[in-house]
Design an enzyme around this catalytic site. Sequence first.
Site, PDB file in Angstrom:
ATOM      1  CB  SER A 139      -1.077  -0.310   1.412  1.00 48.18           C
ATOM      2  OG  SER A 139      -1.532   1.526   1.592  1.00 48.18           O
ATOM      3  CE1 TYR A 152      -3.249  -1.889   5.229  1.00 45.67           C
ATOM      4  CE2 TYR A 152      -3.453   1.098   4.821  1.00 45.67           C
ATOM      5  CZ  TYR A 152      -3.346  -0.408   4.880  1.00 45.67           C
ATOM      6  OH  TYR A 152      -3.683  -1.082   3.238  1.00 45.67           O
TER       7      TYR A 152
END
Length: 253
Positions: A139, A152
């Site tokens: 990501s 995250y």
Amino acid sequence: MVQKNIAVVTGASSGIGAATARRLVAEGFHVVAAARRTDRLEAFVKEVGEASATAVACDVTSAESVTALAEAVTALGGPVTLLVNNAGGARGVEPVAEGSVENWQWMYDVNVLGTLRVTKALLPALEASGAGTVVTVGSTAAFVVYEGGGGYTAAKHAQNALVGTLRLELAGKPVRVVEIDPGMVRTDEFALNRLGDQDKADAVYAGVREPLVADDIADCIAWTATRPQHVNVDRLVVRPIAQAAQHKVVREK
């Protein structure tokens, strides 16, 4: 015995994983679709045919489950040339001062240790094929931190470190190591699982013209995996045109 090259895709029951499994079948792989929700995997196999795909129940947070996945892949008998580490996810948007240790542990276990478990289990087969590729779906959160994203971004930073280290350690061996780092991708479940509310999940993409979709990332994965074996795409960062950076998103009113 499977005659085609075998591709293993984790998190294959929805979103990017499901799109990738379908795309790799079209590219000529025999796809081992691995995920916890076997009903979806079995529907996929029924759709594409048993000659093109195999469903295997797998929870990447369980060492025993990952071992069973590796055994099922080996039993197919064909060359294992591609692993797509796609299983992952996010939970919560609370600030660090209010961080849920349970959520942070889950994100680390799935995104980082899940990648470690599956990669370790399948590396011998990938190397034995003489032309292996490991693609990990990361990501843009692996490079930039943002408020409410501590857990995250920490997990994705760690996953990025794992992948970079693996590439160094496999230098000279017949296994490529690729990282795909998407920005804003609209799928049915990612934002909903993170926020736990459909209205909040919809608000993430509100006004964003043409956010990426799962098929866009599947296309990137397939492209990197089908380059000539001497070509290694170390890292591919991909965002919608409306997102210039993690903090810069154009929203139409």
